[in-house]
Scaffold this active site. Structure first.
Site, short mmCIF file in Angstrom:
data_model
loop_
_atom_site.label_atom_id
_atom_site.label_comp_id
_atom_site.label_asym_id
_atom_site.label_seq_id
_atom_site.Cartn_x
_atom_site.Cartn_y
_atom_site.Cartn_z
N GLU A 244 0.83 -1.21 0.00
CA GLU A 244 0.00 0.00 0.00
C GLU A 244 0.86 1.25 0.00
OE1 GLU A 244 -2.54 0.82 3.40
OE2 GLU A 244 -3.89 2.00 2.17
N GLY A 383 3.34 1.25 10.95
CA GLY A 383 3.15 0.54 12.21
C GLY A 383 2.65 -0.87 11.94
N GLU A 386 -2.75 -3.93 6.81
CA GLU A 386 -3.91 -4.83 6.92
C GLU A 386 -4.05 -5.87 5.82
OE1 GLU A 386 -4.08 -1.49 6.30
OE2 GLU A 386 -5.60 -1.02 4.80
N ASN A 387 -2.98 -6.27 5.11
CA ASN A 387 -3.10 -7.29 4.07
C ASN A 387 -4.11 -8.35 4.48
OD1 ASN A 387 -0.60 -6.08 3.04
ND2 ASN A 387 0.33 -7.16 4.74
N HIS A 419 -7.12 -2.10 14.98
CA HIS A 419 -7.17 -1.25 13.79
C HIS A 419 -7.09 -2.11 12.52
CE1 HIS A 419 -6.16 2.54 11.55
NE2 HIS A 419 -5.59 1.67 10.73
N GLU A 420 -6.10 -2.98 12.47
CA GLU A 420 -5.90 -3.77 11.25
C GLU A 420 -7.05 -4.75 11.04
OE1 GLU A 420 -3.74 -2.54 9.45
OE2 GLU A 420 -2.72 -1.39 10.99
N GLU A 442 -9.13 5.03 6.78
CA GLU A 442 -8.25 5.19 7.93
C GLU A 442 -8.97 5.80 9.12
OE1 GLU A 442 -5.84 3.56 8.18
OE2 GLU A 442 -5.23 3.13 6.14
ZN LIG Z 1 -5.23 1.77 8.68
#
Ligand SMILES: [Zn+2]
Length: 1001
Positions: A244, A383, A386-387, A419-420, A442
């Site tokens: 990404e 950080g 999210e694959n 988050h992911e 996001e």
């Molecule tokens: Zn994100």
């Protein structure tokens, strides 16, 4: 993606409010030391070379170029000559061909063919760091064309691509078609394939391309190598991906736009000692999962993915171990990490499993893949990423070691995991059509991460922490004239990186929370489920979500035109201040844009389509009625209530993204002083943050803000306390130049927080927020010279020094700092020795363990070492380029003239910084903030203005220059307008400070 650089920036801003206070290092801020430590490691080894790397010998697959063979000198000369001749001929042909042959200039693909499936074969060699592969893309033709354009970067074809029609058995005549020519369109990272015939609309074709490339060892994107040291000291190499936004094209030729979803099938060749991981698990019987591929090599065959975007594809070849768990719905969750850290994955594994289960329920849409892997990657730019089904993390965002890692790191791990996992639905299942809607991806995940963590650890009060960690950050960033709207058009992929900023993440998250609160959580969830179901495996725009929310509101009672409301928050920058005033038995609300420095130069970059008016979901309670009322405010001024309560409190629990001003501050302050529990902890947090910012902007007198702070002697909750400390520190920062004023300020701070400093104790016990509170207030006490706290911290420091008694993870910062501050050079040398001579390898490479030491070393003492370290920051052999700005920022926060040192250093080396970072996304921003923050004298302002007038262009940091000048202007104006009255007020109200040690500042 969860940006660590963003967190670093956030941490930085919070820290620089701290002067010498090492509290509140959100975990993400510590990441850079990992790489710094790598470098120190290497230096210790004297640059000696590494142990053999993992990875098998390089065997090319069938249809790629043969490997180089050893040749005699004469043969070599002949071959070289032929190659040179061939290159010259090709160059001539290409030179003639390209200008006329590539009639394509758009940055978007032409969309005449749509990818349906990708069949990928990859053979990475971890020893030679090369990889070779083949990809067959099945294309559906939607428009007649005699060419195909694919994305491709840093790869080369190893043979001419082939295109064949997909025919059924009944077809007798097949089209005889071939790729006639290829030419790179370099600026666009595309490859133009000219065909011998036109493709027929409606037909399917297989486009087969064989290619080779180098594992990226410079940057951390595409297919790249990452290195770590095993427990026995051996250096190990792994190969991993980060795509990404636009780096899938560096790993295999593809149509690399989020809208072009397809099914991906993968085969990877790996050494027998390694594992290969992909978005999906290996195929199952009767198919064969792994087959021999020559000497010591295996080929792993993976299942085909669901329909997904190319930026979410991931694969890894590594030698990691894993721990696993299964959700109640039968999905396997695994956490992979280097084997000597495998015991540290338990928090992530347990939180990940619970959160995945919870999200299936929350979204009412099942998680569609059979597994979810989460992998700790030693070198990682963001950080986490999210694959789909194969989430990658920095070590610090996934690993937690009880007793060694701090409580804040534990929270950070849970937040990033949450988050992911949120992205697995929002982002992966339904993907933005184009990058201009990235903020929604996001912003959404940055809010839902709190909901997921809150579900797992309700006692952490994540939604109260959200105010402090997210909303307040965004309110500060968006209060400058030179902010920018959340939603900005982006056409050029080079601009995509600029979208990953605090406004996208923090403001995005805050306005989504506001919408949820306004529509009610049930309506919001229903809308979300409808949106995810309707667009699953496809793409959507922000407006599609608003439409789903509007429908849900209609089904559930009252129709709200969500687009109309939300456009006022996404298409214009800034946010409103609502003033609530009582007049003639009515309470009226008035809105205007809030600017922290109204005298600042207005932005020339953006204008507002709404004249800086918002549709505000205004909520309030009053002294007569504690039940929340909600009103959608659309006009400049509206009557919101009849009656004459003693006070009214707007923006209940700070669920909205606006500030509220009152004509009844006196009554509110009186209530806080007499019974602060009449307001919730979240409301007190909002009152404190608003009144202090109004004191700075001139909406109320600075004295009103200080008067409110008198109640803090009774405050014992974490979030209002840290909010107050952070706001009071602004005053400390601008008083730093006045010896008497600064002394009074410190007296006052210690007096107001003495009840906490003296009572939280030094034992690392209690719940999560008690631990947070302890580390925050004890470091405050030690920083400002609280005598008892200083004595105790030195006692602990000395025990560590003489008896090697470990300092508890949550108090390391405070204790190291105290030792260095009070014991001078000896203590500094001692901490430094500990830092470089750490002997346990697994401890040594862990940034979360060591960062407090390096941070303290850089932050709290100016000596030759720090000056030398600053000079090292531009030496790539010593400090990785990606860490330079973090090091500079850390030193700028050093109160012993750190900012002056950094100013001189950066301005002298300005061109080098520009060359390195002006096209990046976060670095210039962070650098400019670091080099200018905290200056509050007019002479400083002149120096800064002069420098930037001569150097106005900083690439992606150009907006940051305007913001920095605006902020310093504001500081200077504040000092000139308020210094005297504030010092006067402090001298009257700082009457009973606790005993302090001699001030060394
Ligand atoms: Zn994100």
């Amino acid at each position: 993606m969860r940006g660590t650089r963003i967190m670093a920036d956030r941490a930085y801003r919070k820290i620089t409010q701290d002067l010498a206070d090492p509290r509140d290092f959100p975990a993400g801020s510590s990441d850079s030391e990992l790489e710094i430590f790598h470098d120190l490691d290497m230096e210790e080894d004297g640059g000696r070379d590494r142990m053999p790397r993992g990875g098998g010998k390089y065997e090319m697959m069938e249809d790629s170029a043969p490997p180089p063979k050893s040749v005699s000198k004469i043969t070599a000369v002949i071959i070289v000559s032929c190659v040179v001749l061939a290159i010259i001929i090709i160059a001539i042909v290409v030179a003639v061909y390209v200008p006329s042959g590539v009639p394509y200039t758009s940055i978007r693909l032409p969309l005449n063919v749509i990818p349906q499936t990708y069949d990928i074969f990859l053979h990475p060699n971890l020893t030679t760091e090369e990889f070779a592969g083949t990809v067959t893309i099945q294309l559906k033709v939607v428009q007649e064309t005699s060419s195909v354009i694919v994305h491709m970067k840093d790869l080369k074809f190893t043979r001419t691509p082939e295109i064949t029609p997909v025919v059924s058995k009944r077809d007798t005549v097949t089209q005889d078609i071939r790729v006639k020519d290829t030419a790179p369109i370099n600026d666009l990272e595309m490859m133009y394939l000219e065909l011998s015939q036109e493709l027929q609309v409606g037909m399917l074709y297989n486009l087969k391309m064989s290619f080779s490339g180098q594992l990226n060892s410079e940057g951390l994107d595409g297919f790249y190598k990452s290195v770590y040291k095993a427990a026995n000291g051996e250096e190990r190499v792994i190969a991993t991906t980060h795509f990404e936004p636009t780096a899938a094209r560096k790993a295999f030729p593809c149509l690399d736009e989020p809208e072009l979803k397809a099914n991906f099938t993968m085969k990877i060749v790996r050494d027998k000692m390694h594992k290969a991981l992909f978005n999906m698990p290996l195929v199952e019987p009767p198919l064969v999962a792994s087959t021999n591929y020559g000497d010591n090599l295996m080929q792993d065959n993976f299942q085909t993915t669901v329909k997904m975007s190319s930026y979410l594809v991931a694969f890894i070849v590594c030698d990691f171990d894993f721990r696993s768990n299964t959700t109640t719905t039968g999905k396997e969750v695994r956490v992979y990490a280097p084997s000597d850290t495998i015991d540290e994955v338990e928090v992530a594994l347990s939180a990940g499993t619970k959160i995945l289960e919870y999200y299936e329920e929350y979204f009412s849409v099942p998680y569609p893949l059979p597994k979810q892997d989460m992998v700790a990657i030693p070198d990682f730019a963001a950080g986490a990423m999210e694959n789909w089904g194969l989430i990658t993390y920095r070590l610090t965002a996934l690993l937690y070691k009880e007793g060694v890692t701090s409580e804040r790191n534990k929270q950070w791990v849970c937040i990033v995991v949450a988050h992911e996992l949120a992205h697995q639905w929002f982002g992966n299942l339904v993907t933005m059509e184009w990058w201009n809607d990235l903020w929604l991806n996001e912003g959404f995940a940055s809010y839902v991460e709190y909901i997921g963590t809150n579900h797992t650890y309700p006692e952490w009060k994540m939604l109260d922490q959200f105010i402090y960690l997210t909303t307040q950050e965004a309110l500060v960033e968006d209060s400058l004239s030179n902010s920018h709207p959340i939603s900005v058009p982006v056409t050029d992929p080079n601009e995509i990186n600029e979208l990953f900023d605090g406004i996208s993440y923090d403001k995005g998250a805050s306005i989504i929370r506001m919408l949820e609160n306004f529509l009610t959580p049930d309506v919001f969830r229903q809308g979300l489920t409808d949106y995810l179901t309707r667009h699953q495996y496809g793409n959507a725009r922000t407006d599609d979500l608003w439409e789903a929310m509007t429908k849900s509101s209609e089904t559930n009672g009252e129709k709200v035109n969500v687009k109309e409301v939300m456009d006022t928050w996404t298409l214009q920058m800034g946010y409103p201040v609502v003033t609530l005033s009582r007049k003639g038995g009515n309470i009226t609300a008035t809105q205007e844009r809030f600017l922290i420095y109204p005298e600042g130069e207005p932005s020339t970059e953006f204008t507002s389509p709404f004249g800086y008016k918002w549709q505000i979901p205004l909520t309030f309670i009053t002294s007569d009625n504690s039940k929340q009322e909600t009103k959608l405010m659309k006009e400049d001024t509206e009557t919101v209530l009849k009656g004459n309560p003693t006070w009214i409190k707007g923006n209940v629990d700070v669920a909205g993204f606006y500030r509220v001003n009152y004509d009844s501050w006196d009554a509110i302050i009186h209530t806080l002083k007499t019974n602060h529990n009449e307001f919730t902890s979240a409301d007190r947090t909002g009152l404190i943050d608003d009144v202090f910012h109004f004191g700075r902007s001139g909406h109320v007198s600075q004295i009103t803000a200080l008067d409110m702070s008198l109640y803090l002697k009774n405050e014992t909750d974490y979030v209002p306390t840290v909010t107050a400390i952070s706001n009071l520190k602004y005053i400390g920062k601008v008083l730093l130049g006045d010896e008497n004023g600064y002394k009074l300020y410190k007296d006052y701070i210690l007096q107001q927080f003495d009840h906490l400093i003296s009572n939280v104790g030094w034992e690392d016990v209690g719940d999560h927020l008690q631990k947070f509170m302890r580390s925050s207030v004890l470091s405050l006490g030690v920083s400002y010279g609280h005598e008892d706290a200083t004595k105790k911290s030195l006692e602990i420091f000395n025990k560590w020094k003489t008896d090697s008694e470990e300092v508890s993870a949550n108090l390391k910062d405070t204790v190291y700092y105290s030792g260095i501050r009070n014991n001078g050079n000896d203590a500094w040398d001692f901490v430094w020795d500990k830092y470089v001579n750490e002997t346990i390898p697994s401890e040594k490479k862990r940034s979360c363990m060591l960062s407090p030491r390096l941070k303290i070393l850089l932050s709290y003492h100016i000596c030759l070492f720090v000056i030398r370290y600053l000079a090292w920051s531009l030496d790539e052999k010593k400090i990785r380029s990606q860490d330079t700005v973090s090091v500079v920022s850390q030193i700028a926060g050093n109160p012993f003239r750190g900012r002056e040192l950094v100013w001189d250093f950066v301005t002298k080396n300005w061109q080098t910084f520009l060359d390195r970072y002006s096209t990046g996304s976060f670095e210039m921003d962070n650098l400019i903030t670091a080099m200018t923050t905290g200056f509050s004298e007019r002479s400083d302002l002149e120096k800064i203005e002069t420098f930037f007038a001569a150097n106005p262009d900083a690439g992606s940091g150009t907006r940051a220059i305007k913001q920095a000048i605006e902020a310093v202007n504001m500081n200077v104006a504040w000092v000139e307008a308020h210094k005297e009255e504030v010092i006067d007020w402090l001298s009257q109200n700082a009457q009973n400070p606790p005993r302090m040690v001699r001030d060394r500042l």
